[in-house]
Design a protein around this motif. Structure first.
Motif, short mmCIF file in Angstrom:
data_model
loop_
_atom_site.label_atom_id
_atom_site.label_comp_id
_atom_site.label_asym_id
_atom_site.label_seq_id
_atom_site.Cartn_x
_atom_site.Cartn_y
_atom_site.Cartn_z
N ILE A 54 1.66 -47.02 -32.94
CA ILE A 54 0.97 -48.01 -33.66
C ILE A 54 0.88 -49.58 -33.29
O ILE A 54 -0.49 -49.58 -33.25
N ASP A 55 0.81 -49.92 -32.57
CA ASP A 55 1.40 -51.01 -32.03
C ASP A 55 0.25 -50.95 -30.97
O ASP A 55 -1.03 -52.06 -30.16
N ILE A 56 0.33 -50.22 -30.22
CA ILE A 56 -0.74 -49.58 -28.55
C ILE A 56 -1.76 -49.37 -29.21
O ILE A 56 -3.35 -49.64 -28.91
N CYS A 57 -1.65 -47.98 -31.11
CA CYS A 57 -3.38 -47.69 -31.29
C CYS A 57 -3.85 -49.06 -31.54
O CYS A 57 -4.79 -49.14 -31.45
N HIS A 76 -6.76 -49.80 -28.71
CA HIS A 76 -8.41 -49.30 -29.11
C HIS A 76 -8.22 -49.61 -30.38
O HIS A 76 -9.18 -48.67 -31.10
N GLY A 77 -8.16 -50.55 -31.01
CA GLY A 77 -9.05 -51.31 -32.02
C GLY A 77 -8.84 -50.93 -33.07
O GLY A 77 -9.26 -50.73 -33.97
N MET A 78 -7.08 -50.02 -33.30
CA MET A 78 -7.46 -48.84 -34.56
C MET A 78 -7.06 -50.03 -35.93
O MET A 78 -5.55 -50.04 -35.12
N SER A 79 -7.40 -50.23 -36.63
CA SER A 79 -6.93 -51.42 -37.58
C SER A 79 -6.13 -50.53 -38.76
O SER A 79 -5.69 -51.22 -39.15
N ARG A 80 -6.38 -49.00 -38.85
CA ARG A 80 -5.34 -48.49 -39.69
C ARG A 80 -5.18 -47.30 -39.63
O ARG A 80 -5.95 -46.82 -38.89
N ILE A 81 -4.06 -47.07 -39.96
CA ILE A 81 -3.25 -45.48 -38.99
C ILE A 81 -2.71 -44.95 -39.98
O ILE A 81 -1.65 -46.12 -41.08
N ASP A 82 -2.85 -44.38 -40.91
CA ASP A 82 -1.60 -43.87 -42.24
C ASP A 82 -0.52 -43.40 -41.53
O ASP A 82 -0.59 -42.41 -40.27
#
Length: 199
Positions: free
Chosen positions: A183-186, A190-196
């Protein structure tokens, strides 16, 4: 204009006759004259071969204009009484959409691997898979790339070890650490501010 339509045309209000005469002088033509929609029984309709080009397609104090986007007509002109109409033919149909372009736009652009000094993450959008590498060992996790992306931690269940050493299961504590690292790397790479997360 056909001879049979000339007498009908003479019954039109002067403002509409001037509009049609200007169009004929500019190279337009009359396609037909009839007594159907939108004219009431006391009026008539004249259909041009091409849209009006000799004046702005807008109402003024003398003529009323209404744009129509249909298979029958693209615009209608009438006088203030609204009994007589000059109609513009329908516009040519739009080009069908290029389905190859639409399909290509729906496939996310491949992203390069994101990495930190101690780990690397590869994205497989078509396979909905992330590949995580650290210390020479490799683990994969399913990630559905929707809005937002969704990780499935239960699918992170083992390490492929380097140099053909085989496979080793991931402990629950290790899974929790690796998922947090992914999640931290994403987010950072990659600018993924939200990951479920989906258990």
């Amino acid at each position: 204009m056909a001879t049979g339509w000339r007498e009908e045309f003479e019954g039109f209000p002067a403002s509409l006759r001037r509009l049609v005469e200007a169009e004929l002088a500019a190279g337009n033509a009359v396609a037909e004259v009839h007594h159907g929609f939108p004219a009431p029984p006391v009026g008539a309709c004249l259909v041009l071969a091409r849209p009006v080009s000799t004046r702005p397609r807008a109402s003024d104090g003398v003529l009323s204009f209404r744009a129509r986007e249909s298979s029958l007509l693209s615009g209608e002109w009438s006088d203030t009484a609204g009994a007589f109409f000059v109609l513009e033919p329908p516009l040519p149909p739009a080009e069908p959409p290029d389905m190859d372009v639409i399909r290509a736009a729906m496939v996310p652009v491949a992203q390069p691997a994101a990495s930190t000094p101690d780990a690397e993450l590869e994205f497989d959008y078509r396979g909905e898979m992330l590949t995580y590498r650290e210390d020479g060992r490799v683990a994969t996790i399913i990630c559905t790339f929707g809005d937002p992306p969704r990780l499935l931690p239960r699918t992170l269940n083992g390490w492929r070890l380097p140099d053909g050493q085989g496979w080793r299961p991931i402990t629950p504590a290790e899974r929790e650490r690796v998922v947090k690292r992914i999640i931290d790397i994403c987010r950072q790479g990659h600018g993924m501010s939200r990951i479920d997360l989906k258990e």
